[in-house]
Design a protein around this motif. Sequence first.
Motif, short mmCIF file in Angstrom:
data_model
loop_
_atom_site.label_atom_id
_atom_site.label_comp_id
_atom_site.label_asym_id
_atom_site.label_seq_id
_atom_site.Cartn_x
_atom_site.Cartn_y
_atom_site.Cartn_z
N LEU A 1 0.83 -1.21 0.00
CA LEU A 1 0.00 0.00 0.00
C LEU A 1 0.86 1.26 0.00
CD1 LEU A 1 -2.96 -0.78 2.44
CD2 LEU A 1 -3.13 -0.09 0.04
N VAL A 2 1.95 1.23 0.75
CA VAL A 2 2.84 2.39 0.77
C VAL A 2 3.38 2.67 -0.63
CG1 VAL A 2 5.01 3.30 1.66
CG2 VAL A 2 3.44 2.10 3.19
N PHE A 3 3.84 1.63 -1.30
CA PHE A 3 4.36 1.81 -2.66
C PHE A 3 3.23 2.18 -3.64
CE2 PHE A 3 7.82 -0.91 -0.95
CZ PHE A 3 8.88 -0.06 -1.25
N GLU A 4 2.02 1.66 -3.40
CA GLU A 4 0.88 1.99 -4.26
C GLU A 4 0.60 3.49 -4.21
OE1 GLU A 4 -2.62 0.97 -6.71
OE2 GLU A 4 -0.61 0.18 -6.36
N ILE A 5 0.74 4.09 -3.03
CA ILE A 5 0.44 5.51 -2.87
C ILE A 5 1.63 6.39 -3.25
CG2 ILE A 5 -0.19 7.30 -1.20
CD1 ILE A 5 -2.46 5.32 -1.94
N LEU A 6 2.85 6.00 -2.86
CA LEU A 6 4.02 6.87 -3.02
C LEU A 6 4.90 6.51 -4.21
CD1 LEU A 6 5.10 7.28 0.72
CD2 LEU A 6 3.76 8.85 -0.69
N GLY A 7 4.68 5.34 -4.80
CA GLY A 7 5.49 4.94 -5.93
C GLY A 7 6.72 4.15 -5.52
#
Length: 415
Positions: A316-322
């Motif tokens: 989820l962190v990578f989904e939001i921040l790339g």
Amino acid sequence: MSNRNAAAPRRVAVIGGGPAGLFAAERLRAAGLDVDLYEAKGSPGRKFLIAGKGGLNLTHSDPRPLFDSRYREQADAVGQWLDGFDAQALRDWAAGFGVETYVGSSGRVFPVDRKAAPLLRGWVRRLKEQGVRLHANHRWTGWTENGALCFSTEDGPVEVQADATVLALGGGSWPQLGSDGAWVAPLQARGVDIAPLQSANCGFDVDWTPFFAQRNAGAPLKSVVAHWIDLQGQPHSLQGECVASEYGIEGSLVYALAADLRETLNRDGHATLWLDLVPGRDEARLLADLSRPRKGRSFGEHLRRQAGLDAVKTALVFEILGKDAGNDLSAVVATLKRLPLRLLRPRPMAEVISTAGGVRLQALDDGLMVRALPGVFCAGEMLDWEAPTGGYLLTACYASGLRAAEGAIAWLAKR
């Protein structure tokens, strides 16, 4: 209405074989009335049985008036129904079938054996023994010009006269079990005011990337805190668990706040749900933890070791921040504490637990009789109220079924 001899027993048609209809039939028959119960499917209580697959959450141990508050805008009206049949009364009623109940750790109330089928079988058997006539595969389609009830059956159309009618036709969810909302048109044609049916206790669509959806569909998000803002601009938060699905987000935590999210979507066309992925740590601690040397490890592994994130929370962190999220630790920390999910729409009514909307309570008198249709009463989920999961839905269905039955008994007594 029927023109039968006034000396004959009054005949009441109950249409709908869910809990509200079955309970109305039970009370009507106990009052000495002739009762015919019509069910669209081959047997009654099919949605009741589906609910029982999760353990049959009969009711909740919340004290009143907290219990009443779960019904939101209709708390006062539903509270009046509960005055006649509340959570303890429901537990006592189940005990009459030898079904003992217990309070789970969440406050929800379940049968000891956590099964719906034994209770339903005993209930239907007792109704038949008491003289309730059950008519399966009878789908109600409206009225004739002279007021007869119309049914579609396997043997063709059937018309029935009744001295009073209790409609307990369910909402618009799980149409394969009979609750398809088809009753809206014939009631509206008779001038009954109906709020549009909408999804309740539902998941919401999120525009996941295909990569995230394929890898994380069905993954549980445990121990998170949801933050959201209601229509009045008031902030709220609630801790619990939910699930990242292929289409978006669902689960008990989301269902509990679905009404606010749905109403925001209705007004604004979108809504935002924020998740605190690490409720046990504040931002200062997170920043200190994540500032430790990575020692060659990937940033995803660093999140797991230093922030305690599992695979789906990390994704989820990578989904939001790339993919370059690790380059800005301040943004990561802010996201961990308030990860934004832009919700696009509720899931379709056909797949959700329950629906909001239905016959407006202002269209009914205190006995749940339709003001525009004397002798016609409504009960259950087809009425305009909603509640979160947790036993509140089922309790109000029972209570409204009793209320409608007693309304019909009182109305017939005056005629």
